[in-house]
Scaffold this active site. Structure first.
Site, short mmCIF file in Angstrom:
data_model
loop_
_atom_site.label_atom_id
_atom_site.label_comp_id
_atom_site.label_asym_id
_atom_site.label_seq_id
_atom_site.Cartn_x
_atom_site.Cartn_y
_atom_site.Cartn_z
N GLY A 2 70.50 5.29 4.50
CA GLY A 2 72.02 4.57 3.82
C GLY A 2 72.56 5.88 4.41
O GLY A 2 73.47 6.06 5.25
N CYS A 48 85.41 23.83 -13.35
CA CYS A 48 85.40 24.61 -14.05
C CYS A 48 83.63 25.14 -14.47
O CYS A 48 82.84 24.76 -15.40
CB CYS A 48 85.66 24.91 -15.88
SG CYS A 48 87.67 25.52 -15.18
N GLU A 49 83.34 25.58 -12.86
CA GLU A 49 81.88 25.65 -13.22
C GLU A 49 81.90 26.16 -11.68
O GLU A 49 82.56 26.86 -10.18
CB GLU A 49 81.48 23.95 -12.58
CG GLU A 49 81.14 22.77 -13.76
CD GLU A 49 80.03 22.76 -13.85
OE1 GLU A 49 78.84 23.01 -14.04
OE2 GLU A 49 80.10 21.51 -15.16
N1 LLP Z 1 66.02 3.11 -0.90
C1 LLP Z 1 65.96 4.06 -2.07
C2 LLP Z 1 64.55 2.47 -3.05
C3 LLP Z 1 66.48 4.76 -2.87
O1 LLP Z 1 65.73 5.51 -3.85
C4 LLP Z 1 67.55 5.59 -1.38
C5 LLP Z 1 68.10 6.67 -1.55
C6 LLP Z 1 67.14 4.69 -0.62
C7 LLP Z 1 66.91 3.40 0.21
C8 LLP Z 1 68.57 5.79 0.74
O2 LLP Z 1 68.21 6.73 1.35
P1 LLP Z 1 68.82 7.00 2.50
O3 LLP Z 1 68.47 7.10 3.69
O4 LLP Z 1 69.92 7.22 2.48
O5 LLP Z 1 67.99 8.64 2.69
N2 LLP Z 1 72.37 12.14 -4.11
C9 LLP Z 1 71.33 12.04 -2.80
C10 LLP Z 1 70.80 11.07 -2.36
C11 LLP Z 1 69.83 10.26 -3.60
C12 LLP Z 1 68.54 9.32 -2.02
C13 LLP Z 1 68.24 8.18 -3.72
N3 LLP Z 1 67.51 7.57 -2.78
C14 LLP Z 1 72.00 13.43 -1.84
O6 LLP Z 1 72.90 13.19 -2.23
O7 LLP Z 1 70.57 13.86 -1.35
#
Ligand code: LLP
Length: 421
Positions: free
Chosen positions: A288, A354-355
């Site tokens: 992602g 407000c945090e």
């Molecule tokens: N596959 C699974 C099963 C996942 O849980 C995730 C991300 C991905 C793929 C994609 O991961 P990436 O390539 O984007 O690292 N909100 C957090 C990140 C949460 C990721 C959750 N899972 C942040 O802003 O750092």
């Protein structure tokens, strides 16, 4: 930062002058660059092929950014999707991603979501990445009702500890994700689970924003070992997502190149799987952040300055409801003034929420800025808009795209008061 640079002291993103964009659109807004998004996808998918991985399938993780137009651009490149909800599934299909390229992860799939996913084609989606035995029981019974055979992949919990923020670390026993080896092997040997389900793959995802690939290597090695122990000829091995980006300049030297990451994946699979089996399962990825983080920025306006003794607050019109990462994880994101000048102030860049955690950066060196001046929060394409909220009853911001033809397009309208209230 190839895509962000100053021209005549005015900040440009992909050659587009940001001050000019902000004259036509109300801040705060996200601005994405299609060229960069596609280049990142191509680097990733091309890297997988170049490393000799078998028939790679790149499933973009929608949770990082589910914007329709961005997904359409990725779908046109051949991307699949990693989804975690019925909403994301519908969005992926609507953007033209075929069900045969969709993997469904997550510990809390509902019956309605499972039935919908099964109905997408004769055999349903590419794979349910199953995270518990109860979930498999439910999928099997849903498939029985529809007289289908669900395609199942177990998500292995490899019991490894990656170096990342604890909130986004997912590969250890104490985490709710994945199944332990013993539970997978027991399930494989339990015929009642497989009357309307078929094991086609095994997956692993140990965490996000990974810069050190040691745990990634150990996770993939475990994936291979367990895959062989199942004694089931698997169609694919899914190595998950997680590859990080260099949000902080200090991270640039640690940042693994895509080619190096792919070489590590290929070498680990060769050593732990190919050396012991003649099977050549295809390799699935779920990136992602690496695809979309740097392809987006958040443009905000300065509302005012506030000086409390030696604390200088620069108050901007974007808030933690628009971009959560700094307040939630203490994440660093670069802040750049749109008008370039000598950075002779040290300030805390804060939003209107407000945090106290509504702070995009503490002790940042910036030029003197006044009400109406523009400031950019960098690398906000991933986990930005998708994690936003209406907290403090603020409308969701506009999303704009610089197309490959260098045209500016609204790809999601700002939420006005009519919709919000
Ligand atoms: N596959 C699974 C099963 C996942 O849980 C995730 C991300 C991905 C793929 C994609 O991961 P990436 O390539 O984007 O690292 N909100 C957090 C990140 C949460 C990721 C959750 N899972 C942040 O802003 O750092």
């Amino acid at each position: 930062m190839k895509y962000l640079s100053y021209k005549k002291k005015s900040l440009q993103f992909s050659g587009i002058d940001l001050a000019a964009v902000a004259k036509r659109h109300r801040t705060p807004f996200f601005l994405y660059c299609e060229e960069m998004l596609v280049a990142n996808y191509q680097e990733f998918a091309g890297g997988a092929s170049a490393a000799g991985l078998t028939d790679p399938l790149v499933c973009f993780a929608l949770k990082s950014n589910p914007n329709r137009e961005l997904l359409r651009a990725l779908a046109a490149q051949g991307s699949g999707a990693d989804i975690v909800s019925g909403g994301e599934l519908r969005r992926a299909l609507e953007a033209g991603i075929p069900p045969e390229k969709i993997v469904f992860s997550g510990v809390g799939k509902t019956e309605e979501e499972i039935l919908f996913a099964l109905k997408t084609t004769k055999h349903g989606i590419f794979s349910f990445n199953v995270e518990s035995i109860e979930e498999l029981e439910l999928i099997n019974s849903c498939a029985r009702r529809l007289r289908k055979t669900a395609r199942i992949c177990f998500r292995l919990n490899p019991v490894v500890k990656p170096k990342t923020h604890k909130f986004i670390s997912t590969g250890n026993k104490t985490h709710k994700f994945g199944l332990l080896e013993a539970d997978i092997l027991k399930a494989v040997a339990s015929p009642y689970l497989w009357t309307h389900a078929r094991l086609v793959g095994l997956s692993v995802h140990i965490g996000s924003q990974l810069l050190d690939l040691g745990a990634t290597r150990r996770g993939i090695a475990r994936l291979c070992e367990v895959a062989l122990k199942t004694k089931v000829p698997l169609e694919f091995l899914d190595v998950g997502g997680g590859l990080g980006v260099d949000y902080h300049p200090e991270d640039s030297s640690k940042l693994p190149a895509v080619a190096d990451y792919m070489a590590l994946v290929a070498a680990t699979i060769a050593k732990h799987f190919h050396a012991r089996s003649l099977q050549r399962p295809r390799i699935v990825f779920e990136p992602g952040r690496r695809i979309v983080a740097r392809a987006g920025i958040l443009i905000m306006k300065v509302l005012r300055n506030k000086i409390s003794e030696d604390n200088h607050f620069l108050i901007v019109d974007g808030g933690m409801n628009d971009f959560m990462r700094p307040s939630l994880y203490g994440a660093y994101h670069a802040l750049l003034p749109v008008r370039q000048a000598r950075a002779d102030r040290v300030c805390h860049v804060v939003g209107p929420i407000c945090e106290t955690s509504d702070c995009f950066g503490s002790d940042r060196h910036l030029p003197a800025m006044k009400s109406g001046d523009l400031i950019v929060l960098c690398d906000t394409g991933a986990y930005g808009f998708s994690m936003g909220s209406n907290y403090n009853l603020r409308g969701r911001p506009l999303e704009l795209l610089i197309t490959r033809q260098k045209k500016l397009r609204v790809v999601n309208q700002a939420q006005g008061y009519e919709e919000l209230l």
